[in-house]
Design an enzyme around this catalytic site. Structure first.
Site, mmCIF file in Angstrom:
data_model
loop_
_atom_site.group_PDB
_atom_site.id
_atom_site.type_symbol
_atom_site.label_atom_id
_atom_site.label_comp_id
_atom_site.label_asym_id
_atom_site.label_seq_id
_atom_site.Cartn_x
_atom_site.Cartn_y
_atom_site.Cartn_z
ATOM 1 N N LYS A 176 5.730 18.655 -14.702
ATOM 2 C CA LYS A 176 6.027 17.531 -15.596
ATOM 3 C C LYS A 176 5.775 17.878 -17.067
ATOM 4 O O LYS A 176 6.604 17.602 -17.933
ATOM 5 C CB LYS A 176 5.138 16.342 -15.184
ATOM 6 N N ASN A 205 0.004 -0.820 -13.464
ATOM 7 C CA ASN A 205 0.263 -0.572 -14.887
ATOM 8 C C ASN A 205 1.698 -0.127 -15.144
ATOM 9 O O ASN A 205 2.404 -0.697 -15.978
ATOM 10 C CB ASN A 205 -0.741 0.471 -15.407
ATOM 11 N N LYS A 250 -3.748 19.318 -17.699
ATOM 12 C CA LYS A 250 -3.698 17.881 -18.024
ATOM 13 C C LYS A 250 -3.301 17.099 -16.792
ATOM 14 O O LYS A 250 -2.411 17.510 -16.047
ATOM 15 C CB LYS A 250 -2.632 17.688 -19.120
ATOM 16 N N SER A 271 -0.212 10.580 -23.750
ATOM 17 C CA SER A 271 -1.538 11.205 -23.638
ATOM 18 C C SER A 271 -1.624 12.405 -24.582
ATOM 19 O O SER A 271 -2.647 12.630 -25.236
ATOM 20 C CB SER A 271 -1.801 11.683 -22.208
ATOM 21 N N THR A 318 3.969 4.796 -19.650
ATOM 22 C CA THR A 318 4.679 5.258 -18.456
ATOM 23 C C THR A 318 5.906 4.376 -18.209
ATOM 24 O O THR A 318 7.012 4.881 -17.968
ATOM 25 C CB THR A 318 3.736 5.274 -17.231
ATOM 26 N N LYS A 325 -5.084 17.562 -11.651
ATOM 27 C CA LYS A 325 -5.241 16.203 -11.126
ATOM 28 C C LYS A 325 -6.641 16.072 -10.564
ATOM 29 O O LYS A 325 -7.247 17.065 -10.151
ATOM 30 C CB LYS A 325 -4.223 15.932 -10.015
HETATM 31 N N1 GLU Z 1 -1.562 10.000 -14.263
HETATM 32 C C1 GLU Z 1 -0.404 10.078 -15.102
HETATM 33 C C2 GLU Z 1 0.648 10.991 -14.482
HETATM 34 O O1 GLU Z 1 0.672 11.177 -13.291
HETATM 35 C C3 GLU Z 1 -0.756 10.436 -16.531
HETATM 36 C C4 GLU Z 1 -1.423 11.774 -16.707
HETATM 37 C C5 GLU Z 1 -1.931 11.996 -18.134
HETATM 38 O O2 GLU Z 1 -1.719 11.166 -18.987
HETATM 39 O O3 GLU Z 1 -2.533 13.052 -18.331
HETATM 40 O O4 GLU Z 1 1.508 11.469 -15.148
#
Ligand code: GLU
Length: 442
Positions: free
Chosen positions: A90, A217, A66, A355, A186, A102
């Site tokens: 994370k 955002n 993810k 998410s 976030t 990513k």
């Molecule tokens: N891009 C965000 C992060 O760095 C969200 C990633 C997601 O929702 O999968 O955590």
């Protein structure tokens, strides 16, 4: 890979506070899959341009991978790999059933028309379609990508697969299967983490001054919600510059002005009453970082606090909403100076947590109201933040090391279940013991 191991994991890898198997260290050295793709795009003027894109899946032991997709001119494979590693940590820190990934495209999206951006986004999905999916790897927004782009991507994937699979991407528009609360998640999660910290340290939000670097955002929603929760937001900045008001700023009004004026600096010169009344001072991004405030919030990009400016930081604590805003050298300097850094892998995890809720809702086909989303986010963030604060106190380690320790413990727990050297060597020695009997039987 230095950039992966250099921050946070350094201490964990030294195994000062954790008994880690060599197998786990080996498996956390490189990603499971790193894909580089070329995306040809027909531009509006008829020219063809070929963009470079990446998708890196770091580890999927705990579940499908993810993580977001960023559009930025300075995206590199190395950066995307580090970010995919941080996503792995994370998701484990929050206890979500996901590994980490990513993606990114080397592009300045501000230079593209909307149609060009749509073609590029759909082209990227065509290029990576074989490695993503609701049960495999689930992208989401990141720097300079948003719900609209996620909507195009989910639609492109549905066309390729010939079925609706909204769970392939999160952060979609609500009308296309997105979750309520995802847009602000976030910032909301970061506020829950800060509130836990403030309560633990008996700080009074009304007396707590906050400077926020970054008004995208995450930074915007954090500033808006923190202001509503009673914190005093004294400074805000975007990539063009910042504004300051000792009396406090109103992020929502500032955003309205930014939308019409496009940059925060311009707000000073606007002729509306709000601006005149507030009489903001302008300041540069560098000045904002060195303000004498209680909380410095880093919600822009990585490597903002480095060896160069870490000694000049006057804030009493730092809140990392961006991924990697404090580099490893600065981290050591701040740690030495006794300035706590609430780390990204916990603070900004509200995004990926909601998410996860979006993915659950898509797969169940049953949608929650916003209170349910925020209530569940708060439960998880409070639980994990408290655990990390206590672990840091117990072991006398900084908050980043505590967060990594917590995440790595969950990841290694999963890897251990598949068997490590220790397990299999035990098995070998069992054979060894029974060997004379076997020989006898033969
Ligand atoms: N891009 C965000 C992060 O760095 C969200 C990633 C997601 O929702 O999968 O955590």
């Amino acid at each position: 890979r230095d950039s992966v191991a250099s921050r946070g994991l350094g201490d964990v890898y030294k195994r000062q506070h954790i008994n880690l198997s060599d197998d786990i260290l080996l498996r956390m050295q490189q990603p499971k899959l790193a894909l580089t793709v070329s995306i040809p795009v027909r531009m509006d003027d008829g020219d063809l341009r070929v963009f470079t894109g990446y998708r890196v899946q770091f580890d999927d032991t705990r579940g499908p991978t993810k993580g977001g997709i960023r559009y930025h001119p300075s995206v590199t494979l190395d950066e995307v790999t580090s970010l995919s590693f941080w996503m792995t940590i994370k998701c484990a820190v929050m206890g979500l059933p996901f590994g980490g990934a990513k993606g990114g495209i080397v592009v300045n999206p501000k230079e593209l028309s909307r149609l060009e951006l749509e073609r590029l986004s759909r082209g990227y999905i065509r290029a990576i379609a074989d490695v993503i999916g609701p049960k495999r790897d689930i992208p989401a927004p990141d720097v300079y990508t948003n719900a609209t782009i996620m909507g195009w991507m989910a639609n492109e994937y549905a066309q390729i697969m010939r079925e609706q699979l909204p769970g392939v991407i999160t952060g979609k528009p609500v009308h296309l299967g997105g979750s309520l609360g995802r847009e602000a998640a976030t910032g909301q999660g970061a506020l829950y983490a800060l509130q836990q910290w403030v309560a633990r340290n008996q700080l009074d939000p009304g007396q707590t001054t906050v400077a926020v670097q970054g008004f995208g955002n995450a930074g915007y929603h954090f500033a808006r919600l923190a202001h509503l929760a009673g914190f005093r937001i004294v400074a805000l900045s975007d990539s063009q510059g910042g504004i300051y008001s000792a009396a406090g700023l109103e992020p929502e009004l500032i955003m309205q002005h930014k939308r019409t004026r496009r940059e925060l600096k311009a707000i000073l010169y606007c002729d509306s009453s709000v601006c005149e009344e507030a009489r903001y001072d302008t300041l540069s991004n560098a000045d904002l970082l060195e303000l004498d405030v209680d909380v410095l919030v880093l919600a822009a990009l990585e490597n903002q606090i480095t060896e160069q400016n870490a000694a000049q930081i006057q804030a009493r604590q730092l809140l990392e909403i961006a991924n990697g805003p404090v580099d490893s050298r600065a981290d050591a300097i701040l740690s030495e100076r006794g300035i706590p850094v609430l780390p990204d892998v916990m603070v900004n995890a509200g995004g990926v947590t909601v998410s996860y809720f979006e993915w659950v809702q898509n797969r169940a086909g049953f949608y929650w109201d916003e209170d349910e989303v925020n209530g569940r986010l708060k439960t998880i963030m409070d639980r994990e933040a408290r655990y990390i604060f206590e672990l840091a106190d117990d072991k006398q380690i900084n908050l980043r090391t505590a967060a990594y320790l917590h995440g790595i413990e969950r990841i290694s727990g999963a890897m251990i279940e598949h068997g490590t050297r220790e397990y299999f060597q035990q098995h070998l020695s069992l054979i060894h013991i029974s060997e004379p009997t076997r020989r006898y039987a033969i």
